[in-house]
Design a protein around this motif. Structure first.
Motif, short mmCIF file in Angstrom:
data_model
loop_
_atom_site.label_atom_id
_atom_site.label_comp_id
_atom_site.label_asym_id
_atom_site.label_seq_id
_atom_site.Cartn_x
_atom_site.Cartn_y
_atom_site.Cartn_z
N HIS A 1 0.85 -1.19 0.00
CA HIS A 1 0.00 0.00 0.00
C HIS A 1 0.88 1.25 0.00
O HIS A 1 1.74 1.40 0.88
CB HIS A 1 -0.90 0.03 1.25
CG HIS A 1 -1.76 -1.18 1.39
ND1 HIS A 1 -3.10 -1.20 1.06
CD2 HIS A 1 -1.48 -2.44 1.84
CE1 HIS A 1 -3.60 -2.40 1.30
NE2 HIS A 1 -2.63 -3.18 1.77
N GLN B 1 2.02 5.00 0.78
CA GLN B 1 1.75 5.86 1.93
C GLN B 1 2.25 7.27 1.68
O GLN B 1 3.01 7.53 0.74
CB GLN B 1 2.44 5.28 3.17
CG GLN B 1 1.92 3.93 3.59
CD GLN B 1 0.46 3.98 4.01
OE1 GLN B 1 0.11 4.54 5.02
NE2 GLN B 1 -0.40 3.40 3.18
N LYS B 2 1.86 8.20 2.51
CA LYS B 2 2.32 9.57 2.41
C LYS B 2 3.81 9.63 2.78
O LYS B 2 4.32 8.79 3.50
CB LYS B 2 1.53 10.47 3.36
CG LYS B 2 0.03 10.56 3.02
CD LYS B 2 -0.70 11.42 4.04
CE LYS B 2 -2.19 11.47 3.73
NZ LYS B 2 -2.94 12.27 4.74
N SER C 1 6.71 6.75 0.94
CA SER C 1 6.92 5.44 1.55
C SER C 1 5.89 4.44 1.05
O SER C 1 4.78 4.81 0.66
CB SER C 1 6.84 5.53 3.09
OG SER C 1 5.53 5.88 3.50
N ILE C 2 6.29 3.18 1.05
CA ILE C 2 5.41 2.07 0.71
C ILE C 2 5.53 1.05 1.83
O ILE C 2 6.64 0.66 2.19
CB ILE C 2 5.81 1.43 -0.63
CG1 ILE C 2 5.72 2.46 -1.76
CG2 ILE C 2 4.93 0.23 -0.94
CD1 ILE C 2 6.33 1.97 -3.07
N ASP C 3 4.42 0.67 2.40
CA ASP C 3 4.48 -0.31 3.48
C ASP C 3 3.51 -1.43 3.18
O ASP C 3 2.77 -1.40 2.19
CB ASP C 3 4.16 0.34 4.83
CG ASP C 3 5.04 -0.22 5.95
OD1 ASP C 3 5.28 -1.44 5.94
OD2 ASP C 3 5.49 0.57 6.80
N SER D 1 0.25 -4.34 10.69
CA SER D 1 1.08 -3.48 9.86
C SER D 1 1.98 -2.63 10.75
O SER D 1 1.62 -2.30 11.88
CB SER D 1 0.23 -2.58 8.97
OG SER D 1 1.04 -1.71 8.20
N SER E 1 2.59 0.30 9.79
CA SER E 1 2.04 1.62 9.49
C SER E 1 0.69 1.80 10.20
O SER E 1 -0.25 1.04 9.94
CB SER E 1 1.86 1.80 7.98
OG SER E 1 1.04 2.92 7.70
N ASP F 1 -1.36 4.23 9.69
CA ASP F 1 -2.34 4.67 8.69
C ASP F 1 -2.94 3.48 7.95
O ASP F 1 -4.14 3.44 7.67
CB ASP F 1 -1.67 5.62 7.68
CG ASP F 1 -1.34 6.97 8.28
OD1 ASP F 1 -1.98 7.34 9.28
OD2 ASP F 1 -0.45 7.65 7.74
N ILE F 2 -2.10 2.50 7.61
CA ILE F 2 -2.59 1.32 6.89
C ILE F 2 -3.56 0.52 7.75
O ILE F 2 -4.62 0.09 7.30
CB ILE F 2 -1.42 0.43 6.42
CG1 ILE F 2 -0.69 1.09 5.27
CG2 ILE F 2 -1.91 -0.95 6.00
CD1 ILE F 2 0.48 0.29 4.74
N ASN G 1 -6.84 2.32 8.03
CA ASN G 1 -7.62 2.17 6.80
C ASN G 1 -8.23 0.78 6.71
O ASN G 1 -9.37 0.61 6.26
CB ASN G 1 -6.72 2.43 5.59
CG ASN G 1 -7.48 2.42 4.28
OD1 ASN G 1 -8.61 2.88 4.20
ND2 ASN G 1 -6.84 1.91 3.24
N GLN H 1 4.83 7.07 -5.82
CA GLN H 1 5.67 7.11 -4.63
C GLN H 1 7.14 6.91 -4.99
O GLN H 1 8.04 7.47 -4.35
CB GLN H 1 5.25 6.02 -3.64
CG GLN H 1 3.90 6.24 -3.00
CD GLN H 1 3.92 7.38 -1.99
OE1 GLN H 1 4.96 7.96 -1.71
NE2 GLN H 1 2.78 7.72 -1.45
#
Length: 531
Positions: free
Chosen positions: A105, A107-108, A111-113, A177, A179, A181-182, A185, A226
């Motif tokens: 996913h 990310q802001k 970054s990709i997590d 996760s 993250s 945020d992930i 969500n 990203q």
């Protein structure tokens, strides 16, 4: 005789019973996979599925494929979760033999997590997590928190000195996760509001597969944004715009990552530009044999019926935003030259056409034609000629009109007819460069490592996206965001340990049979991974 008949009947009944149990198991497995996957938010671009079984880990414990593909940082995180959660004595029995899903996913903050979704056995109870939090000296500090109105946990891993977040979806699956945020969500996500979802493998492939890869093509663009500083980067643009889902199974090789399966157009879309090729038959790929040795990445298209392709393309463009501009261009050509260029060009078009980007950032269009001399006689009427077989089109965006969105890069290109190929470039220097490669046979097929890579590819297909990592390195340095390029260039092991990658589409029953391959360099040796 009666005895033989009775034995035959008993054997038949036994066969029917075994078949019934087998297919009921397949159905249950597929249904369970679907239930777990629907909890994964639909902004996931890729989902990797494998079974939490010792056999799986043993197969990959002796090579570097996963560390190359995922990167050491991601691999360390997954290894820590496996050690502290999946193999914890209290929890291990609930995860043993269950499927794990790793989804990517964007990310802001560049970054990709990933989100790790794990199915658990039916015996699992939510209070197990509370019991886990009370364990002493288990390498974790677990704290209960509220995540978007759902009960969750913050898990601090002593080994990594990092936190990850965990929620129980109450559907026999857990999601985790690093993250926040992930995971937030994920807690908010309601699959019932979505029109489309990932397609699954057939029951037969699901049961025999070592691991699976699911792809949401249209969700790849946010991932690319990203990684690359230029949001309009042309690298595999048609690939990222394809309104489709893929379900692929892993074929294990020690020196390559290979997946195959199907790609299906989403129900509410017509398939767009790539969808045109589902109406063709796969063709043998020859055009790649004249790609220059400096090729960084390429997209090659194959059509069995060029006339039908041109007709289908015209229909697609008539429904697009390009329709008005296309009609204006064609009307102008007819009024000034008397030529119906679409009809005439379709008669000359061969079975393949491609776009090549070299490591010098040169853009080259190569179109196979049936008769180079006949095509040249046609082009003379719509071009300003510089020599007997070289010129520049008099009309803007003509390649896009004739060959579709993939050729939007060539606004008013220079061209050269070489044997039975039409070559397009945006500058005369690029045209001279390719002519030198062609004349002196400086082709990619002659470079070190190509044959070993090419031997893994399907001989016939309709669309092929390929990249040669060594040649692409300079382009990545220019186009990638510094944080991603630095990792790409310096990480060991890393992506640069691969020779190349290819994604192939072969038309089959209005969808695509799909092959993906990434091969390690010949001089890359195996190292032991921790996952």
């Amino acid at each position: 005789m009666k005895r033989q008949i009775i034995i035959t009947i008993l054997l038949l009944l036994a066969a029917v019973l075994v078949t019934f149990v087998y297919f009921r198991h397949l159905s249950n497995t597929s249904q369970h996979t679907s239930l777990v996957m629907r909890t994964i938010p639909n902004d996931a671009s890729l989902i990797f599925e494998f079974n939490n079984d010792k056999e799986f880990y043993d197969i990959f414990s002796g090579d570097k494929l996963f560390s190359n593909f995922l990167g050491d940082d991601k691999l360390d995180k997954l290894a820590a979760i496996r050690k502290n959660l999946l193999q914890n004595p209290l929890m291990a029995k609930y995860f043993s033999g269950q499927n794990l899903f790793i989804s990517l996913h964007p990310q802001k903050g560049n970054s990709i997590d990933f989100l790790l979704t794990a199915s658990v056995s039916k015996e699992f109870q939510s209070d197990m997590l509370e019991q886990l939090s009370k364990q002493a000296k288990n390498g974790m500090l677990i704290t209960s928190i509220d995540i978007e109105g759902k009960p969750g946990y913050v898990v601090y891993l002593n080994d990594l000195k990092k936190r990850f977040y965990l929620i129980n979806r109450d559907d026999h699956s857990l999601s985790a996760s690093f993250s926040k945020d992930i995971i937030a969500n994920c807690a908010r996500y309601n699959y019932k509001k979505e029109k489309e979802s990932f397609v699954l493998l057939s029951d037969k492939l699901q049961s025999n597969s070592l691991a699976n890869l699911y792809v949401n093509y249209q969700a790849l663009s946010p991932l690319f944004e990203q990684v690359f500083g230029n949001k309009n980067t042309d690298i595999f643009k048609n690939f990222r715009q394809f309104p489709a889902f893929a379900a692929l199974s892993l074929n294990y090789k020690s020196d390559a990552i290979m997946f195959n399966g199907t790609s299906q157009v989403q129900s509410y879309h017509d398939g767009g530009y790539l969808g045109l090729f589902t109406h063709q038959q796969p063709v043998t790929n020859h055009l790649k044999e004249i790609f220059p040795s400096t090729t960084a990445y390429s997209t090659c298209f194959g059509v069995s019926d060029p006339t039908k392709f041109e007709s289908d393309l015209s229909d697609l463009q008539s429904k697009s935003d390009f329709n008005k501009e296309e009609r204006t261009i064609l009307k102008k050509i007819r009024s000034e030259t008397g030529i119906g260029i679409q009809k005439e060009f379709s008669r000359s078009l061969g079975n393949e056409f491609a776009i090549v980007t070299t490591h010098y950032h040169e853009k080259i269009g190569i179109i196979q034609v049936k008769d180079g001399s006949r095509l040249l006689a046609l082009l003379v009427n719509i071009s300003k000629m510089n020599s007997d077989n070289t010129g520049q089109f008099n009309y803007d965006k003509l390649p896009q009109v004739l060959l579709g969105d993939a050729f939007y890069l060539f606004k008013r290109p220079y061209f050269k007819v070489i044997d039975n190929y039409l070559v397009l470039t945006n500058t005369t220097s690029e045209l001279t460069s390719y002519n030198d490669s062609y004349t002196n046979r400086k082709f990619l097929v002659k470079t070190e490592g190509y044959s070993e890579f090419n031997n893994l590819l399907a001989e016939m297909c309709n669309v092929s996206f390929s990249i040669q990592f060594k040649n692409a390195l300079q382009l990545f340095k220019q186009d990638m965001k510094p944080s991603f390029y630095n990792y790409f260039d310096t990480s060991e092991p890393g992506w640069k340990n691969f020779y190349g990658a290819s994604w192939q589409f072969s038309a089959s029953d209005k969808s695509f049979y799909t092959n993906f391959c990434m091969r390690l360099n010949n001089d890359t040796t195996a190292i032991k991974t921790t996952f």
